[in-house]
Design a protein around this motif. Structure first.
Motif, mmCIF file in Angstrom:
data_model
loop_
_atom_site.group_PDB
_atom_site.id
_atom_site.type_symbol
_atom_site.label_atom_id
_atom_site.label_comp_id
_atom_site.label_asym_id
_atom_site.label_seq_id
_atom_site.Cartn_x
_atom_site.Cartn_y
_atom_site.Cartn_z
ATOM 1 N N GLU A 1 26.058 51.020 13.206
ATOM 2 C CA GLU A 1 25.537 50.431 11.973
ATOM 3 C C GLU A 1 24.168 49.787 12.199
ATOM 4 O O GLU A 1 23.241 49.978 11.405
ATOM 5 C CB GLU A 1 26.522 49.391 11.442
ATOM 6 C CG GLU A 1 27.823 49.983 10.908
ATOM 7 C CD GLU A 1 28.875 48.939 10.630
ATOM 8 O OE1 GLU A 1 29.951 49.295 10.140
ATOM 9 O OE2 GLU A 1 28.619 47.737 10.905
ATOM 10 N N ASP A 2 24.046 49.016 13.288
ATOM 11 C CA ASP A 2 22.772 48.348 13.583
ATOM 12 C C ASP A 2 21.660 49.368 13.823
ATOM 13 O O ASP A 2 20.517 49.177 13.378
ATOM 14 C CB ASP A 2 22.923 47.446 14.805
ATOM 15 C CG ASP A 2 23.825 46.248 14.548
ATOM 16 O OD1 ASP A 2 24.058 45.935 13.369
ATOM 17 O OD2 ASP A 2 24.291 45.643 15.530
ATOM 18 N N GLU A 3 21.986 50.446 14.502
ATOM 19 C CA GLU A 3 20.980 51.459 14.827
ATOM 20 C C GLU A 3 20.529 52.194 13.557
ATOM 21 O O GLU A 3 19.344 52.496 13.385
ATOM 22 C CB GLU A 3 21.557 52.456 15.827
ATOM 23 C CG GLU A 3 20.514 53.293 16.556
ATOM 24 C CD GLU A 3 19.694 52.486 17.542
ATOM 25 O OE1 GLU A 3 18.534 52.870 17.787
ATOM 26 O OE2 GLU A 3 20.206 51.476 18.064
ATOM 27 N N ILE A 4 21.460 52.461 12.642
ATOM 28 C CA ILE A 4 21.113 53.136 11.388
ATOM 29 C C ILE A 4 20.205 52.249 10.544
ATOM 30 O O ILE A 4 19.202 52.706 9.987
ATOM 31 C CB ILE A 4 22.384 53.522 10.608
ATOM 32 C CG1 ILE A 4 23.140 54.623 11.361
ATOM 33 C CG2 ILE A 4 22.038 53.989 9.192
ATOM 34 C CD1 ILE A 4 24.499 54.935 10.778
ATOM 35 N N VAL A 5 20.542 50.972 10.444
ATOM 36 C CA VAL A 5 19.708 50.032 9.688
ATOM 37 C C VAL A 5 18.310 49.966 10.285
ATOM 38 O O VAL A 5 17.303 49.938 9.568
ATOM 39 C CB VAL A 5 20.359 48.634 9.667
ATOM 40 C CG1 VAL A 5 19.377 47.595 9.150
ATOM 41 C CG2 VAL A 5 21.608 48.640 8.793
ATOM 42 N N GLU A 6 18.229 49.962 11.615
ATOM 43 C CA GLU A 6 16.935 49.886 12.291
ATOM 44 C C GLU A 6 16.060 51.099 11.977
ATOM 45 O O GLU A 6 14.834 50.998 11.919
ATOM 46 C CB GLU A 6 17.143 49.771 13.799
ATOM 47 C CG GLU A 6 15.853 49.588 14.584
ATOM 48 C CD GLU A 6 16.099 49.378 16.064
ATOM 49 O OE1 GLU A 6 15.219 49.734 16.871
ATOM 50 O OE2 GLU A 6 17.183 48.869 16.412
ATOM 51 N N HIS A 7 16.686 52.252 11.761
ATOM 52 C CA HIS A 7 15.940 53.475 11.470
ATOM 53 C C HIS A 7 15.830 53.739 9.963
ATOM 54 O O HIS A 7 15.431 54.827 9.555
ATOM 55 C CB HIS A 7 16.606 54.676 12.147
ATOM 56 C CG HIS A 7 16.376 54.731 13.626
ATOM 57 N ND1 HIS A 7 17.125 53.990 14.520
ATOM 58 C CD2 HIS A 7 15.473 55.417 14.371
ATOM 59 C CE1 HIS A 7 16.700 54.222 15.749
ATOM 60 N NE2 HIS A 7 15.699 55.081 15.692
ATOM 61 N N GLY A 8 16.161 52.750 9.146
ATOM 62 C CA GLY A 8 16.140 52.947 7.703
ATOM 63 C C GLY A 8 14.750 53.019 7.101
ATOM 64 O O GLY A 8 14.575 53.517 6.001
ATOM 65 N N GLY A 9 13.747 52.505 7.783
ATOM 66 C CA GLY A 9 12.401 52.510 7.214
ATOM 67 C C GLY A 9 12.147 51.270 6.384
ATOM 68 O O GLY A 9 13.067 50.530 6.017
ATOM 69 N N LYS A 10 10.880 51.063 6.027
ATOM 70 C CA LYS A 10 10.494 49.824 5.349
ATOM 71 C C LYS A 10 11.028 49.735 3.918
ATOM 72 O O LYS A 10 11.165 48.631 3.377
ATOM 73 C CB LYS A 10 8.975 49.701 5.335
ATOM 74 C CG LYS A 10 8.257 50.799 4.568
ATOM 75 C CD LYS A 10 6.750 50.580 4.597
ATOM 76 C CE LYS A 10 6.023 51.671 3.804
ATOM 77 N NZ LYS A 10 4.558 51.460 3.808
ATOM 78 N N ASP A 11 11.310 50.872 3.272
ATOM 79 C CA ASP A 11 11.784 50.839 1.889
ATOM 80 C C ASP A 11 13.303 50.738 1.771
ATOM 81 O O ASP A 11 13.832 50.510 0.688
ATOM 82 C CB ASP A 11 11.311 52.095 1.143
ATOM 83 C CG ASP A 11 9.799 52.123 0.973
ATOM 84 O OD1 ASP A 11 9.207 51.033 0.886
ATOM 85 O OD2 ASP A 11 9.215 53.216 0.934
ATOM 86 N N ALA A 12 14.007 50.948 2.877
ATOM 87 C CA ALA A 12 15.475 50.901 2.848
ATOM 88 C C ALA A 12 15.950 49.464 3.065
ATOM 89 O O ALA A 12 15.287 48.672 3.732
ATOM 90 C CB ALA A 12 16.048 51.816 3.919
ATOM 91 N N PRO A 13 17.105 49.109 2.498
ATOM 92 C CA PRO A 13 17.637 47.762 2.724
ATOM 93 C C PRO A 13 17.994 47.557 4.197
ATOM 94 O O PRO A 13 18.280 48.495 4.920
ATOM 95 C CB PRO A 13 18.907 47.737 1.849
ATOM 96 C CG PRO A 13 18.771 48.884 0.917
ATOM 97 C CD PRO A 13 17.958 49.926 1.626
ATOM 98 N N GLY A 14 17.980 46.319 4.609
ATOM 99 C CA GLY A 14 18.368 46.007 5.982
ATOM 100 C C GLY A 14 19.842 45.664 6.092
ATOM 101 O O GLY A 14 20.257 44.919 6.984
ATOM 102 N N PHE A 15 20.646 46.209 5.191
ATOM 103 C CA PHE A 15 22.081 45.905 5.165
ATOM 104 C C PHE A 15 22.776 46.998 4.367
ATOM 105 O O PHE A 15 22.134 47.931 3.863
ATOM 106 C CB PHE A 15 22.329 44.534 4.513
ATOM 107 C CG PHE A 15 21.660 44.384 3.170
ATOM 108 C CD1 PHE A 15 22.302 44.788 2.007
ATOM 109 C CD2 PHE A 15 20.377 43.860 3.066
ATOM 110 C CE1 PHE A 15 21.690 44.673 0.768
ATOM 111 C CE2 PHE A 15 19.753 43.746 1.820
ATOM 112 C CZ PHE A 15 20.418 44.149 0.674
ATOM 113 N N GLY A 16 24.087 46.878 4.212
ATOM 114 C CA GLY A 16 24.821 47.791 3.328
ATOM 115 C C GLY A 16 25.304 49.067 3.965
ATOM 116 O O GLY A 16 25.775 49.962 3.271
#
Length: 203
Positions: free
Chosen positions: A119-134
């Motif tokens: 989960e942490d790794e996916i959030v880290e690779h979400g990009g600046k427009d993606a939420p940092g959670f969820g």
């Protein structure tokens, strides 16, 4: 819920603009029909009313647009989730960790603990427009000491992804415990290497 409120606010703004466009003669005729003895409204009153209505409508539109931006920032899109899962997979594939010195190398893979890492790794690779959670990586199946499958979903995204993790015991690492000497200082830790892959859909 936030999106529905923004749409409602846009609708109210449209109504306010519609009211502001009503001609003064029509309002005077409507008032005269209801109360013939009412004093006639001056043109300045209509000017002030129209100005207030237009300002309120503009504020409503501005607030709704800002609200849509907040809503977008708090939700994952399918493209954002796909990109983040692919980035996390590439980052974790080939990674390694060391186990407890007292742990048997054949000990079962702790899928629940790895779910947090995923989960942490996916959030880290979400990009600046993606939420940092969820993001949720739910343990779908385990294969004993070898690995596990995780069903990855995210708030706002309609698609899901299946991430498969395989753990291999790739040897042992000997270290020296600080403050000890001789055989007591010799610590052997198992080394585990991970092979990670993903596919769209459920596991």
């Amino acid at each position: 819920m936030l999106t529905e409120l923004n749409i409602l606010l846009l609708g109210l703004s449209a109504v306010l603009l519609g009211v502001a466009c009503i001609k003064a003669d029509r309002v005077r005729a409507w008032r005269a029909g209801i109360n013939p003895s009412a004093t006639e409204l001056p043109d300045s009153a209509f000017t002030v009313a129209r100005t207030l209505l237009v300002v309120m409508a503009a504020l409503g539109v501005f607030t709704a647009v800002q609200g849509f931006g907040v809503s977008d920032d708090s939700q994952w899109s399918d493209d954002e989730l796909t990109s983040a899962v692919q980035g996390a997979t590439a980052s974790l594939d080939g990674s390694f960790t060391y186990g407890d010195p007292l742990e048997d190398a054949s000990a079962d893979f702790d899928g629940d603990a790895y779910a947090t890492t995923l989960e942490d790794e996916i959030v880290e690779h979400g990009g600046k427009d993606a939420p940092g959670f969820g993001v949720d990586a739910a343990l779908s199946a385990t294969t004993g000491s070898d690995g596990a499958s995780f069903l990855v979903t995210a708030d706002g995204a309609s698609e899901s992804h299946c991430v498969v993790v395989r753990r291999a015991h790739s040897g042992n690492v000997e270290t020296v415990a600080p403050g000890l000497s001789g055989d007591a200082a010799r610590v052997v830790q198992p080394k585990y290497t991970f092979a990670v892959s993903n596919r769209a859909g459920t596991c």
